[in-house]
Design a protein around this motif. Structure first.
Motif, PDB file in Angstrom:
ATOM      1  N   UNK A  88       0.654  -1.140  -0.083  1.00  7.63           N
ATOM      2  CA  UNK A  88      -0.119  -0.010   0.041  1.00  7.63           C
ATOM      3  C   UNK A  88       0.854   1.266   0.149  1.00  7.63           C
ATOM      4  N   UNK A  91       4.569   2.374  -5.065  1.00  4.95           N
ATOM      5  CA  UNK A  91       3.938   2.497  -6.541  1.00  4.95           C
ATOM      6  C   UNK A  91       3.383   1.304  -7.111  1.00  4.95           C
ATOM      7  N   UNK A  94      -0.139  -0.124  -6.828  1.00  7.26           N
ATOM      8  CA  UNK A  94      -0.912   0.477  -7.545  1.00  7.26           C
ATOM      9  C   UNK A  94      -0.943   0.230  -9.029  1.00  7.26           C
ATOM     10  N   UNK A  97      -4.137   1.187 -11.426  1.00 10.22           N
ATOM     11  CA  UNK A  97      -4.305   2.254 -12.055  1.00 10.22           C
ATOM     12  C   UNK A  97      -4.156   2.458 -13.601  1.00 10.22           C
ATOM     13  N   UNK A 101      -7.153   3.689 -16.075  1.00  9.98           N
ATOM     14  CA  UNK A 101      -7.085   4.931 -17.001  1.00  9.98           C
ATOM     15  C   UNK A 101      -7.404   4.376 -18.402  1.00  9.98           C
ATOM     16  N   UNK A 109       0.008   8.051 -16.170  1.00  8.20           N
ATOM     17  CA  UNK A 109       1.389   8.726 -16.256  1.00  8.20           C
ATOM     18  C   UNK A 109       1.950   8.472 -14.912  1.00  8.20           C
TER      19      UNK A 109
ATOM     20  N   UNK B 136      -4.499  13.468  -5.961  1.00  8.65           N
ATOM     21  CA  UNK B 136      -4.561  13.571  -7.441  1.00  8.65           C
ATOM     22  C   UNK B 136      -4.018  14.727  -8.025  1.00  8.65           C
ATOM     23  N   UNK B 172       0.904  10.255  -5.687  1.00  9.29           N
ATOM     24  CA  UNK B 172       0.248  10.450  -6.862  1.00  9.29           C
ATOM     25  C   UNK B 172      -0.184   8.981  -7.311  1.00  9.29           C
ATOM     26  N   UNK B 173       0.100   7.891  -7.286  1.00  8.81           N
ATOM     27  CA  UNK B 173      -0.611   6.642  -7.412  1.00  8.81           C
ATOM     28  C   UNK B 173      -1.746   6.399  -6.465  1.00  8.81           C
ATOM     29  N   UNK B 174      -1.701   6.492  -5.232  1.00  5.79           N
ATOM     30  CA  UNK B 174      -2.468   6.693  -4.151  1.00  5.79           C
ATOM     31  C   UNK B 174      -3.477   7.337  -4.515  1.00  5.79           C
ATOM     32  N   UNK B 176      -4.550   8.766  -7.223  1.00  3.16           N
ATOM     33  CA  UNK B 176      -5.386   8.319  -8.756  1.00  3.16           C
ATOM     34  C   UNK B 176      -6.018   7.031  -8.322  1.00  3.16           C
TER      35      UNK B 176
END
Lengths: 120, 320
Positions: A88, A91, A94, A97, A101, A109, B136, B172-174, B176
């Motif tokens: 968690x 990066x 995740x 994501x 997207x 990105x 975000x 950033x990933x969290x 998003x």
């Protein structure tokens, strides 16, 4: 330890200095090894001769070994905070994501895209 | 306006500016003009304090996070923000040493009103979607700003930002991830997300500062402490985030927002500069006073611990 204040020269020894080298202006000083020397100035010179005969660098730190306070290799509990799943916090936790997207017809990105933007 | 001409005959100033213009990096131990030092302190102190204050809007959502994974991620993020504050204040402290300023002063300055913090952290975060949109848009904006500072002429700042940016990558990933989960959710969740986007957009337009930059900001450009204008950063932000918001099928509360493909520039409605400016100067935002009060309470309430640590160390040293 050996502060060179003993009267008997035979019992005097050089201090150990740990050596940290910085290779470029935005680089960190990185530990590279150690030297023995009679003074911090001498330690810098010896470090340069020992470690930088070929490589270039822009700065050397020498630190008396007695001024370094290290953690114990035996005390693994000290680092035990990696024992549980921490995805968690990463990066890599995740990766979904990007797929999501895509479903919204947008490209994912990364921070590298934003860093590249800044250099544009 | 050459900075060298300000101090006539001071060869150190001239040599310093030559170093800057050659793209050299300045270290904490190098000689530097007082103006350069003061600009850096102002910038890095404000940046560090903003990281600390940035933990507050999100910390409010830790007890209310919708599941354990989100809660852990949010706690991790709050920890990172406080950690970034510590790293930045350390850089500022080295610079402020000639003025006898220490950590306590740097922290206290925020609740005595001597240092400002970013406008976004004065705002309220009423829903879970706000917690996501902070990651975000606010983190996205902060990363764009910080990425532009990686090449700062002051090496200790650039170095520490490299580390901070690496951790921001997770933020950033969290953010998003939360936004995407809501975007593919129920109508109610999508509406909550839409409201949050509307709530934060004007703040983000203010975040990068006015197109006409202040004297201090321009001097920072001269010294290459920063290398991008407010407007360049804002344009990059809009260019990255407006298409993403639209892709989610959501709207941005700005009828003027449009992209000119020939100039690659976005037109946008200016935020209420006076309202936001006053809010940041006087701490009059929806949550400014409440969060400053919590910060003061935390710092003063824990004074006895800091004092006890110092006393213990003194006693130990005496015993040897």
């Amino acid at each position: 330890m050996a502060d060179n204040k003993e009267n008997d020269p035979e019992s005097q020894h050089y201090d150990v200095y740990e050596v940290f080298v910085q290779r470029d202006p935005l680089g960190y000083h990185t530990h590279i090894g150690s030297v023995v020397a009679a003074s911090s100035e001498m330690a810098q010179i010896v470090a340069r001769e020992n470690f930088l005969r070929r490589d270039t660098a822009i700065s050397i730190w020498v630190v008396r070994q007695t001024n370094i306070h290290e953690t114990s290799y035996e005390d693994t509990d000290f680092f035990v905070n990696r024992a549980t799943d921490k995805s968690y916090r990463d990066v890599a936790g995740y990766v979904d994501n990007a797929k999501k997207w895509k479903a919204f017809k947008e490209r994912a990105i990364t921070i590298d895209d934003l860093v590249r933007d800044a250099k544009r | 306006m050459s900075p060298g001409s300000q101090v006539n005959g001071d060869s150190r100033q001239v040599t310093f500016m030559e170093r800057i213009e050659r793209g050299e990096k300045i270290e904490a131990t190098d000689w530097m003009p007082e103006e350069y030092r003061k600009l850096l302190i102002k910038q890095i102190h404000m940046h560090g304090i903003s990281e600390v204050m940035g933990a507050y809007p999100e910390k409010e959502w830790v007890p209310k996070a919708p599941n354990l994974r989100r809660k852990l991620a949010l706690i991790a993020k709050v920890q990172d923000e406080i950690g970034h504050g510590q790293l930045l204040l350390r850089v500022a402290e080295d610079l402020a040493k000639p003025y006898g300023k220490v950590r306590d002063d740097m922290i206290e300055d925020v609740y005595t009103g001597r240092v400002k913090f970013h406008n976004v952290f004065h705002m309220d975060a009423p829903t879970w979607a706000d917690a996501g949109v902070i990651g975000f848009l606010v983190d996205g904006g902060a990363i764009i700003t910080q990425a532009s500072l990686l090449d700062s002429s002051y090496a200790p700042y650039g170095r520490i930002l490299t580390r901070i940016c690496a951790e921001e990558s997770f933020h950033m990933q969290h953010g998003e991830s939360i936004v995407l989960a809501l975007a593919e959710g129920t109508e109610e969740q999508r509406e909550m997300l839409q409201q949050a986007i509307h709530h934060w957009w004007p703040s983000m337009m203010f975040f990068f500062g006015p197109p006409e930059m202040s004297g201090a900001s321009l001097r920072m450009m001269d010294y290459r402490i920063r290398t991008r204008t407010n407007e360049e950063l804002r344009q990059r932000f809009i260019g990255r985030y407006a298409p993403r918001i639209h892709a989610l099928g959501l709207t941005i509360p700005d009828a003027k927002l449009c992209h000119d493909p020939t100039t690659d520039q976005w037109t946008y409605s200016e935020p209420d500069w006076d309202w936001f400016g006053h809010m940041v100067r006087e701490n009059t935002g929806p949550k400014s006073q409440e969060r400053l009060q919590m910060r003061k309470q935390a710092h003063e309430g824990q004074k006895w611990v800091r004092d006890a640590m110092i006393r213990a160390t003194v006693l130990q040293t005496q015993a040897i």
